[in-house]
Design a protein around this motif. Structure first.
Motif, PDB file in Angstrom:
ATOM      1  N   ASN A 177       0.826  -1.165  -0.032  1.00 61.44           N
ATOM      2  CA  ASN A 177      -0.178   0.020   0.026  1.00 61.44           C
ATOM      3  C   ASN A 177       0.883   1.274  -0.224  1.00 61.44           C
ATOM      4  O   ASN A 177       1.693   1.297   0.839  1.00 61.44           O
ATOM      5  N   TYR A 178       0.679   2.138  -0.693  1.00 60.66           N
ATOM      6  CA  TYR A 178       1.444   3.238  -0.980  1.00 60.66           C
ATOM      7  C   TYR A 178       0.575   4.599  -0.906  1.00 60.66           C
ATOM      8  O   TYR A 178      -0.488   4.758  -1.335  1.00 60.66           O
ATOM      9  N   SER A 179       1.173   5.262  -0.160  1.00 64.19           N
ATOM     10  CA  SER A 179       0.376   6.591   0.075  1.00 64.19           C
ATOM     11  C   SER A 179       1.422   7.855   0.177  1.00 64.19           C
ATOM     12  O   SER A 179       2.629   7.680   0.393  1.00 64.19           O
ATOM     13  N   GLY A 180       1.030   8.893   0.148  1.00 71.30           N
ATOM     14  CA  GLY A 180       1.440  10.352   0.191  1.00 71.30           C
ATOM     15  C   GLY A 180       0.741  11.517   0.181  1.00 71.30           C
ATOM     16  O   GLY A 180      -0.398  11.474   0.053  1.00 71.30           O
ATOM     17  N   VAL A 181       1.420  12.670   0.308  1.00 75.83           N
ATOM     18  CA  VAL A 181       0.669  13.809   0.452  1.00 75.83           C
ATOM     19  C   VAL A 181       1.188  14.988  -0.632  1.00 75.83           C
ATOM     20  O   VAL A 181       2.583  15.077  -0.782  1.00 75.83           O
ATOM     21  N   LEU A 182       0.372  15.686  -1.208  1.00 75.22           N
ATOM     22  CA  LEU A 182       0.709  16.584  -2.323  1.00 75.22           C
ATOM     23  C   LEU A 182       0.099  17.842  -1.773  1.00 75.22           C
ATOM     24  O   LEU A 182      -0.875  17.732  -1.521  1.00 75.22           O
ATOM     25  N   THR A 183       1.122  18.794  -1.760  1.00 77.77           N
ATOM     26  CA  THR A 183       0.656  20.033  -1.215  1.00 77.77           C
ATOM     27  C   THR A 183       0.740  21.130  -2.299  1.00 77.77           C
ATOM     28  O   THR A 183       1.589  21.197  -2.964  1.00 77.77           O
ATOM     29  N   LEU A 184      -0.371  21.793  -2.647  1.00 76.24           N
ATOM     30  CA  LEU A 184      -0.410  22.653  -3.591  1.00 76.24           C
ATOM     31  C   LEU A 184      -0.777  24.193  -3.150  1.00 76.24           C
ATOM     32  O   LEU A 184      -1.624  24.337  -2.155  1.00 76.24           O
ATOM     33  N   THR A 185       0.150  25.047  -3.405  1.00 69.01           N
ATOM     34  CA  THR A 185      -0.118  26.294  -3.012  1.00 69.01           C
ATOM     35  C   THR A 185      -0.369  27.464  -4.214  1.00 69.01           C
ATOM     36  O   THR A 185       0.381  27.294  -5.153  1.00 69.01           O
ATOM     37  N   VAL A 186      -1.285  28.146  -4.046  1.00 67.82           N
ATOM     38  CA  VAL A 186      -1.894  29.227  -4.955  1.00 67.82           C
ATOM     39  C   VAL A 186      -1.558  30.591  -4.605  1.00 67.82           C
ATOM     40  O   VAL A 186      -1.648  30.677  -3.071  1.00 67.82           O
ATOM     41  N   ALA A 187      -0.960  31.407  -5.316  1.00 67.36           N
ATOM     42  CA  ALA A 187      -0.593  32.927  -4.964  1.00 67.36           C
ATOM     43  C   ALA A 187      -1.142  33.714  -6.069  1.00 67.36           C
ATOM     44  O   ALA A 187      -0.932  33.568  -7.161  1.00 67.36           O
ATOM     45  N   PRO A 188      -1.508  34.914  -5.764  1.00 67.61           N
ATOM     46  CA  PRO A 188      -1.813  35.942  -6.796  1.00 67.61           C
ATOM     47  C   PRO A 188      -0.495  36.157  -7.577  1.00 67.61           C
ATOM     48  O   PRO A 188       0.579  36.378  -6.873  1.00 67.61           O
ATOM     49  N   GLN A 189      -0.809  36.595  -8.608  1.00 62.94           N
ATOM     50  CA  GLN A 189       0.442  37.008  -9.490  1.00 62.94           C
ATOM     51  C   GLN A 189       0.387  38.666  -9.795  1.00 62.94           C
ATOM     52  O   GLN A 189      -0.517  39.211  -9.815  1.00 62.94           O
TER      53      GLN A 189
END
Length: 189
Positions: A177-189
């Protein structure tokens, strides 16, 4: 799936609200890996001295589960429509992704065993391919059509997140069983 939507206005990722991931059924069906990826969102707030505070926000994320993968000769792909809001004059933003692997790599783990994955992003909903993201490198010049912070009015979603487990990586993966965490960050340009 475990929901991991965050209505954040800070510039650091948060893992608040996530719990350890476990696949409920046996991790192998016909000797294939089971994979799950928790997604965490963060947002940024900019306050230039003589303009209104610009902000960007991402909502509508949920954990992605690949389940037991029975065919390792083709890529396993999961995509999700999300809402990105940015209130700058052009409604443009950047998106940055980091994984839970060493050096923020995009990898799923089963103990010390690793399974790499790829992340793509498209600034329109309903897409199955997009721009390749590199860990911790901002993808610039993304435009949103969101008119509200959670897409409660206007389009229901404004962007596509695409996660790919390549067949070449699946074919050489060790059972588990494989697992992980993906973190997405959005910022105004």
């Amino acid at each position: 799936m475990v929901a991991s939507n965050h209505d954040a206005t800070r510039s650091v990722p948060t893992r608040r609200g996530l719990r350890p991931l476990r696949v409920a059924r046996p991790g192998w069906l016909a000797g294939r890996p089971a994979c799950r990826l928790a997604i965490v969102a963060a947002a940024a707030l900019l306050s230039p001295s003589n303009v209104f505070a610009q902000k960007a926000q991402i909502t509508g994320l949920s954990d992605l589960s690949f389940g037991s993968i029975s065919n390792v000769t083709v890529d396993a792909v999961r995509n999700e429509n999300v809402c990105v809001y940015a209130n700058g004059s052009n409604r443009d933003y950047t998106v940055r992704a980091t994984g839970s692997g060493s050096g923020s790599a995009f990898t799923l783990a089963n103990g010390s065993l690793l399974l790499p994955y790829e992340v793509q992003w498209k600034d329109s909903a309903g897409q199955t391919t997009g721009s390749q993201l590199t860990t911790n490198v901002a993808l610039a010049n993304q435009i949103t059509s969101a008119s509200s912070t959670t897409c409660s009015s206007g389009p229901a979603a404004t962007a596509s997140l695409i996660v790919i487990l390549r067949a070449s990586a699946l074919a050489s993966a060790t059972a588990g069983n494989y697992s992980g965490v993906l973190t997405l960050t959005v910022a105004p340009q």
